[in-house]
Design a protein around this motif. Structure first.
Motif, PDB file in Angstrom:
ATOM      1  N   ASN A  85       0.817  -1.215   0.000  1.00 22.86           N
ATOM      2  CA  ASN A  85       0.000   0.000   0.000  1.00 22.86           C
ATOM      3  C   ASN A  85       0.850   1.265   0.000  1.00 22.86           C
ATOM      4  O   ASN A  85       0.461   2.291  -0.561  1.00 22.86           O
ATOM      5  N   MET A  86       2.018   1.197   0.629  1.00 24.05           N
ATOM      6  CA  MET A  86       2.873   2.390   0.741  1.00 24.05           C
ATOM      7  C   MET A  86       3.345   2.907  -0.613  1.00 24.05           C
ATOM      8  O   MET A  86       3.689   4.088  -0.741  1.00 24.05           O
ATOM      9  N   LEU A  87       3.369   2.033  -1.602  1.00 26.75           N
ATOM     10  CA  LEU A  87       3.820   2.443  -2.932  1.00 26.75           C
ATOM     11  C   LEU A  87       2.786   3.292  -3.662  1.00 26.75           C
ATOM     12  O   LEU A  87       3.113   4.012  -4.606  1.00 26.75           O
ATOM     13  N   ILE A  88       1.538   3.213  -3.227  1.00 31.73           N
ATOM     14  CA  ILE A  88       0.480   3.930  -3.953  1.00 31.73           C
ATOM     15  C   ILE A  88      -0.285   4.933  -3.087  1.00 31.73           C
ATOM     16  O   ILE A  88      -0.888   5.859  -3.604  1.00 31.73           O
ATOM     17  N   ASP A  89      -0.244   4.758  -1.770  1.00 33.24           N
ATOM     18  CA  ASP A  89      -1.017   5.630  -0.883  1.00 33.24           C
ATOM     19  C   ASP A  89      -0.126   6.232   0.201  1.00 33.24           C
ATOM     20  O   ASP A  89       0.913   5.667   0.550  1.00 33.24           O
ATOM     21  N   LYS A  90      -0.583   7.347   0.740  1.00 32.55           N
ATOM     22  CA  LYS A  90       0.094   7.959   1.888  1.00 32.55           C
ATOM     23  C   LYS A  90      -0.402   7.256   3.153  1.00 32.55           C
ATOM     24  O   LYS A  90      -1.216   7.778   3.908  1.00 32.55           O
ATOM     25  N   VAL A  91       0.129   6.064   3.366  1.00 33.49           N
ATOM     26  CA  VAL A  91      -0.352   5.216   4.461  1.00 33.49           C
ATOM     27  C   VAL A  91      -0.180   5.911   5.808  1.00 33.49           C
ATOM     28  O   VAL A  91      -1.018   5.781   6.706  1.00 33.49           O
ATOM     29  N   CYS A  92       0.895   6.681   5.953  1.00 36.56           N
ATOM     30  CA  CYS A  92       1.159   7.314   7.247  1.00 36.56           C
ATOM     31  C   CYS A  92       0.114   8.383   7.588  1.00 36.56           C
ATOM     32  O   CYS A  92       0.012   8.807   8.741  1.00 36.56           O
ATOM     33  N   GLU A  93      -0.653   8.819   6.609  1.00 32.81           N
ATOM     34  CA  GLU A  93      -1.733   9.767   6.879  1.00 32.81           C
ATOM     35  C   GLU A  93      -3.078   9.062   7.038  1.00 32.81           C
ATOM     36  O   GLU A  93      -4.002   9.617   7.626  1.00 32.81           O
ATOM     37  N   GLU A  94      -3.181   7.858   6.524  1.00 32.41           N
ATOM     38  CA  GLU A  94      -4.473   7.181   6.455  1.00 32.41           C
ATOM     39  C   GLU A  94      -4.615   6.014   7.425  1.00 32.41           C
ATOM     40  O   GLU A  94      -5.735   5.568   7.689  1.00 32.41           O
ATOM     41  N   TYR A  95      -3.500   5.545   7.972  1.00 29.11           N
ATOM     42  CA  TYR A  95      -3.567   4.338   8.800  1.00 29.11           C
ATOM     43  C   TYR A  95      -4.408   4.608  10.043  1.00 29.11           C
ATOM     44  O   TYR A  95      -4.211   5.598  10.746  1.00 29.11           O
ATOM     45  N   PRO A  96      -5.388   3.729  10.333  1.00 22.26           N
ATOM     46  CA  PRO A  96      -6.341   4.016  11.414  1.00 22.26           C
ATOM     47  C   PRO A  96      -5.739   3.999  12.811  1.00 22.26           C
ATOM     48  O   PRO A  96      -6.287   4.613  13.725  1.00 22.26           O
TER      49      PRO A  96
END
Length: 222
Positions: A85-96
């Motif tokens: 997921n980190m390759l396509i999304d800003k996981v650090c902003e979206e991770y619950p």
């Protein structure tokens, strides 16, 4: 207690200096099979790690870094999923799990640099401000205290205010504040620097740079 708040400036940064220690670099270099990491010159460690990381496939490198920083809280399947997921999304902003977002940011930016932009670029905000009591002695402030006091200076569009309206405006505990505020530093309990995600606080969120605010004693829930 009443406070006079002055928001001096917000710096937008791509990385937080000093987050990765020399010991982190040495341990990670070993995990990336770099020989003789412990004997390398300390000033060269960040560059050596970037080189070592780039020898791996991006998602493999992400898995190694995630396991290093979050391995005690995430299982292998979660780590594998996040690494993709980190390759396509800003996981650090979206991770619950908000308390993990800071570490995800630092991992993301290390990968972003190592792969020259294959990972999305995320940013942090360093908020410089002062909080001066007007009717009492200076006291030590927590992340929760600071966010509640900043509330009046933030736009209604601000993400913290939208997601945590009750915690920001009412006399109730706000434990998530510890995850939103990545670092809070002060030498005198009046002048502060706060590090958080640009997603939580950015320059456009500020509607007042000087204002008064009241900090009430938190009513603990039974």
């Amino acid at each position: 207690m009443n406070y006079q708040i002055i928001i001096k400036r917000i710096d937008t940064v791509n990385e937080v200096e000093g987050y990765w220690s020399d010991e982190d670099y040495i341990q990670l270099l070993e995990k990336f099979n770099f020989p003789d990491a412990a004997t390398a010159e300390k000033k060269n460690l960040p560059e050596l790690l970037e080189m070592a990381i780039s020898d791996y496939e991006p998602n493999e490198a992400a898995e190694i870094l995630l396991a290093y920083k979050l391995g005690e809280e995430l299982n292998e399947g979660q780590i594998e999923q996040i690494s993709h997921n980190m390759l396509i999304d800003k996981v650090c902003e979206e991770y619950p799990e908000i308390h993990m977002q800071a570490r995800l940011f630092h991992i993301n930016q290390l990968l972003y640099k190592a792969y020259n932009g294959k990972f999305p670029n995320t940013k942090a905000s360093v908020v410089h401000f002062s909080m001066t009591p007007t009717d009492g002695e200076v006291k030590e402030l927590t992340a929760e205290n600071v966010l509640k006091l900043l509330n009046k200076g933030l736009s209604d569009r601000n993400l913290i205010k939208r997601l945590f309206e009750d915690q920001m405006t009412k006399n109730i505990p706000f434990p998530t504040a510890e995850g939103i505020v990545w670092e809070l530093s002060t030498k005198d309990n009046v002048n502060f620097s706060l590090v958080t995600s640009e997603n939580w606080i950015n320059n456009e969120d500020i509607i007042a740079s000087e204002f008064e605010s009241v900090l009430e004693e938190i009513e603990e829930e039974d």
